[in-house]
Design a protein around this motif. Structure first.
Motif, mmCIF file in Angstrom:
data_model
loop_
_atom_site.group_PDB
_atom_site.id
_atom_site.type_symbol
_atom_site.label_atom_id
_atom_site.label_comp_id
_atom_site.label_asym_id
_atom_site.label_seq_id
_atom_site.Cartn_x
_atom_site.Cartn_y
_atom_site.Cartn_z
ATOM 1 N N UNK A 1 45.430 -59.784 21.218
ATOM 2 C CA UNK A 1 46.460 -59.129 20.393
ATOM 3 C C UNK A 1 47.124 -57.963 21.118
ATOM 4 N N UNK A 2 46.815 -57.797 22.389
ATOM 5 C CA UNK A 2 47.283 -56.585 23.060
ATOM 6 C C UNK A 2 48.731 -56.684 23.499
ATOM 7 N N UNK A 3 49.443 -55.584 23.329
ATOM 8 C CA UNK A 3 50.792 -55.500 23.901
ATOM 9 C C UNK A 3 50.879 -54.279 24.810
ATOM 10 N N UNK A 4 49.743 -53.793 25.286
ATOM 11 C CA UNK A 4 49.797 -52.765 26.310
ATOM 12 C C UNK A 4 49.124 -51.460 25.954
ATOM 13 N N UNK A 5 49.379 -50.488 26.811
ATOM 14 C CA UNK A 5 48.835 -49.143 26.658
ATOM 15 C C UNK A 5 49.976 -48.141 26.769
ATOM 16 N N UNK A 6 49.743 -46.969 26.218
ATOM 17 C CA UNK A 6 50.766 -45.920 26.260
ATOM 18 C C UNK A 6 50.114 -44.616 26.692
ATOM 19 N N UNK A 7 50.818 -43.850 27.523
ATOM 20 C CA UNK A 7 50.317 -42.533 27.933
ATOM 21 C C UNK A 7 50.640 -41.508 26.844
ATOM 22 N N UNK A 8 49.708 -41.333 25.937
ATOM 23 C CA UNK A 8 49.895 -40.326 24.871
ATOM 24 C C UNK A 8 49.546 -38.961 25.421
ATOM 25 N N UNK A 9 50.478 -38.403 26.147
ATOM 26 C CA UNK A 9 50.180 -37.250 27.004
ATOM 27 C C UNK A 9 49.696 -36.021 26.229
ATOM 28 N N UNK B 1 40.215 -48.087 30.232
ATOM 29 C CA UNK B 1 41.501 -48.756 29.953
ATOM 30 C C UNK B 1 41.344 -50.277 29.994
ATOM 31 N N UNK B 2 40.707 -50.781 31.059
ATOM 32 C CA UNK B 2 40.521 -52.234 31.165
ATOM 33 C C UNK B 2 39.702 -52.758 29.995
ATOM 34 N N UNK C 1 46.722 -48.146 44.427
ATOM 35 C CA UNK C 1 46.276 -46.923 43.752
ATOM 36 C C UNK C 1 44.763 -46.930 43.574
ATOM 37 N N UNK C 2 44.128 -45.868 44.001
ATOM 38 C CA UNK C 2 42.677 -45.693 43.809
ATOM 39 C C UNK C 2 42.505 -44.422 42.995
ATOM 40 N N UNK C 3 42.113 -44.539 41.758
ATOM 41 C CA UNK C 3 41.890 -43.328 40.973
ATOM 42 C C UNK C 3 40.392 -43.176 40.749
ATOM 43 N N UNK C 4 39.849 -42.061 41.235
ATOM 44 C CA UNK C 4 38.414 -41.809 41.068
ATOM 45 C C UNK C 4 38.194 -40.930 39.840
ATOM 46 N N UNK C 5 36.950 -40.901 39.365
ATOM 47 C CA UNK C 5 36.648 -40.061 38.200
ATOM 48 C C UNK C 5 37.072 -38.620 38.466
ATOM 49 N N UNK C 6 36.804 -38.153 39.683
ATOM 50 C CA UNK C 6 37.131 -36.753 40.002
ATOM 51 C C UNK C 6 38.630 -36.484 39.868
ATOM 52 N N UNK D 1 49.049 -43.177 36.830
ATOM 53 C CA UNK D 1 48.948 -44.235 37.860
ATOM 54 C C UNK D 1 47.928 -45.292 37.444
ATOM 55 N N UNK D 2 46.801 -44.816 36.936
ATOM 56 C CA UNK D 2 45.749 -45.763 36.553
ATOM 57 C C UNK D 2 46.216 -46.643 35.393
ATOM 58 N N UNK D 3 46.938 -46.054 34.472
ATOM 59 C CA UNK D 3 47.404 -46.824 33.311
ATOM 60 C C UNK D 3 48.404 -47.907 33.743
ATOM 61 N N UNK D 4 49.301 -47.543 34.637
ATOM 62 C CA UNK D 4 50.306 -48.531 35.081
ATOM 63 C C UNK D 4 49.616 -49.663 35.855
ATOM 64 N N UNK D 5 48.732 -49.277 36.754
ATOM 65 C CA UNK D 5 48.022 -50.302 37.536
ATOM 66 C C UNK D 5 47.243 -51.241 36.606
ATOM 67 N N UNK D 6 46.547 -50.653 35.638
ATOM 68 C CA UNK D 6 45.703 -51.462 34.745
ATOM 69 C C UNK D 6 46.558 -52.428 33.917
ATOM 70 N N UNK D 7 47.610 -51.889 33.327
ATOM 71 C CA UNK D 7 48.437 -52.745 32.459
ATOM 72 C C UNK D 7 49.088 -53.879 33.236
#
Ligand SMILES: CC(=O)SCCNC(=O)CCNC(=O)[C@H](O)C(C)(C)COP(=O)(O)OP(=O)(O)OC[C@H]1O[C@@H](n2cnc3c(N)ncnc32)[C@H](O)[C@@H]1OP(=O)(O)O
Ligand SMILES: O=CC(=O)O
Length: 590
Positions: free
Chosen positions: A313-321, A303-304, A442-447, A358-364
């Protein structure tokens, strides 16, 4: 177990020799030079480029308003983009094979060690919000037919994502008429009458964002140097060429949603195209804004890096679930631990989906861009108040989860859902965004991203039947030219149908059993195909027996395959007008 990751960036860069280096004065200058060279071609060269980029719709040449879109000058731009970037696109698609092969032989996805410095550097942020994108609390999405464009822009949502991807079937007519409709909407010249109803654009419509097709899709009706051009480049370039300057002169800009990427170098390709396009069209650098859908499993680990590549040019990320679930199954096709239960059990509350959010919100929020939520599949149910209330309660709960998690906005599938989503975001999000919700704890691990554990999840007969109904009916609708349909009161588009197709394959491949103990076999699925098929022409307008027959054969073949195909849209493209009849592209099979 092998871990892939180490050395990956270098390896992909080697595989993709055309891609430009990390943004720097040299790469920018070379892009500008290239753009200037193509731009300064003479009129004769433009005509030759246009002839080389022969556009051929089902009915032959573009007609009427379409001719105002497929102009010689626009084709010259398409040809320049194709010649500069298509080889890189193809190499990046081939690089997806390498990743898949490693995963098939026991490799695991992980955060890339090579780009740790990008993730760990807290100092960089992305471009500021552009006009019209400051507050994105409710975004409506939908295909680009004229009526829906007006309805969406008038819906009261803050933005409208005009979709050439999942909710669109890429017939030539849909692709070019969609461009005509967007051009007319941008200029407020789209009003029309249909069946006695007036469709008139409001004075202050939603801000327009365009989603071009993903990198995997060709535009087979436009050949450059005898090669099909990229669907992504075709959609982006026509919209940009005809509208960027007009939008910028009128207080908006060329804004995009970028789908289905699997690696940050794919984002770099978009970035290169943006620099080239702005330079070629004489539009100020940095005018474009793009929100990337994080909707593949590999992309969730980058994500980063994706934001970094597109940061100007970025305006963010979206959770395309929905695509994310599809990719979770597809990329881990050999992994028994990734077998998921019924589609309805894979909710946003399950561990791996919650971790991804969680990871997406933290990153953005670290990078000061929007962390957009996604789409609930429920749509209004007509003539059944009780069922409708239950469906809308699910939407309400989903939007509440999103706003309290820290999302800056959400997606809606239908204008009647706007108020529900708006009320919840108005109540819980007091400013234009929630960038202040940092989620640094927030700590998101690969697992966490990879765990497929779903407490209480089961595979049931109802789940199998539901998947057959969704995949079969959707493929038949798509073959009839319609890319988004209501099925069993749910919005079904390419992403949701892909989950259904891929789950059926996964269950057969891994010999999964129902909660009753029955093993899921191709013959068991065939029985559902047989019982579902006859009803489809009655429930979905425009679908005929031939569409159902092709869709039935396709699904029955898919569940028997050693490897399910990469994308149903690539497989079925050959059946659309202008395709070559059932052809499966080499990139369909990884
Ligand atoms: C996973 C992802 O990629 S999500 C993003 C892609 N998916 C989407 O964008 C979904 C878009 N939504 C749709 O296409 C539609 O809402 C459907 C197919 C799900 C349902 O469509 P319908 O059955 O026609 O809905 P319904 O009959 O209730 O429509 C009522 C009116 O609302 C309009 N409408 C419905 N959805 C939309 C929309 N998303 N945008 C604009 N107008 C809409 C219809 O055009 C119709 O207008 P009219 O009264 O002028 O004739
Ligand atoms: O494109 C969106 C998704 O949910 O998939």
């Amino acid at each position: 177990m092998a871990v892939y990751g180490a050395g990956q960036v270098k390896e992909l860069t080697d595989l993709v020799p055309g891609i430009l280096g990390q943004l720097g004065p040299d790469s920018l200058a070379s892009l500008r030079k290239l753009a200037a060279q193509y731009q300064s071609q003479t009129a004769a060269a433009a005509a030759a480029a246009a002839a080389a980029a022969g556009a051929n719709g089902a009915g032959g040449e573009a007609k009427g308003a379409q001719e105002e879109i497929i102009t010689p000058e626009a084709l010259k731009f398409l040809a320049a983009l194709h010649r500069t970037f298509n080889a890189t696109r193809l190499s990046l698609l081939d690089a997806r094979h390498a990743v898949q092969r490693r995963l098939d032989s026991g490799g695991e996805l992980g955060f890339l060690p090579e780009t740790e410095h990008i993730r760990n550097d807290p100092s960089w942020t992305c471009a500021p919000p552009a006009p019209g994108l400051e507050d994105r609390r409710v975004e409506i999405t939908g295909p680009t037919d004229r009526k829906m464009v007006v309805n969406a822009l008038n819906s009261g949502a803050k933005t409208f994502m005009a979709d050439f991807e999942d909710s669109n079937c890429p017939t030539w007519a849909n692709m070019v008429n969609g461009q005509v409709n967007l051009r007319d909407a941008v200029r407020h010249q789209i009003d029309f009458e249909l069946k006695g109803k007036q469709y008139k654009l409001v004075e202050k419509p939603a801000t327009l964002i365009v989603r071009p097709r993903g990198w995997h899709l060709d535009e087979p009706r436009v050949l450059v140097d005898n090669q099909p051009m990229s669907g992504s480049i075709f959609d982006f370039a026509l919209f940009f060429f005809h509208n960027a300057a007009y939008l910028l002169a009128n207080g908006r800009g060329p804004y995009f949603y970028l789908p289905k990427m699997e690696h940050h170098l794919e984002a770099r390709l978009w970035s290169d195209i943006f620099y080239f396009g702005q330079s070629y069209c004489g539009v100020p650098t940095g005018s474009i804004r793009a929100t990337v859908l994080i909707e593949t499993l590999p992309a969730a680990f980058q994500m980063d890096e994706i934001l970094w590549e597109l940061r100007a040019h970025s305006s963010g990320l979206n959770c395309g679930r929905w695509d994310y679930i599809f990719s979770f199954i597809k990329r881990r096709r050999e992994d028994r631990n990734a077998v998921l239960p019924d589609r309805k059990d894979v909710t946003m509350e399950v561990g791996f989906m919650e971790s991804y959010v969680k990871l997406l919100i933290k990153t953005c929020h670290r990078r000061k861009v929007a962390a957009m939520g996604g789409m609930s599949a429920q749509i209004p149910i007509k003539n059944n108040e009780k069922a409708n209330e239950a469906a809308m309660a699910k939407v309400r709960a989903d939007k509440l989860r999103e706003v309290t998690a820290g999302h800056d906005g959400t997606w809606i599938a239908h204008p009647l859902i706007r108020k529900i989503a708006m009320d919840i975001f108005d109540e819980h999000m007091h400013g234009p965004n929630q960038y202040h919700v940092r989620r640094e704890e927030v700590e998101v691990r690969a697992a966490d991203l990879l765990s497929a554990k779903i407490t209480g999840g089961k595979i049931t007969e109802e789940g199998v039947r539901g998947n057959v109904e969704a995949a079969l009916s959707y493929c038949a609708a798509w073959l009839s030219g319609n890319g988004c349909v209501p099925i069993n009161h749910l919005m079904e588009d390419a992403a949701t149908a892909e989950i259904a197709r891929m789950q059926l394959w996964q269950w057969v491949y891994h010999g999964a059993s129902l909660d009753t103990g029955k093993t899921i076999t191709p013959e068991y699925i065939d029985a559902f195909i047989k019982s579902t098929a006859p009803g489809i022409t009655k429930t979905i307008a425009g679908v005929n027996d031939k569409h159902v027959e092709i869709a039935s054969r396709y699904l029955s073949e898919q569940v028997r395959k050693e490897r399910a195909s990469e994308f149903l849209t690539v497989d079925l493209m050959g059946y659309l007008e202008g395709g070559n009849g059932g052809f499966v592209s080499r990139r369909s099979m990884l």
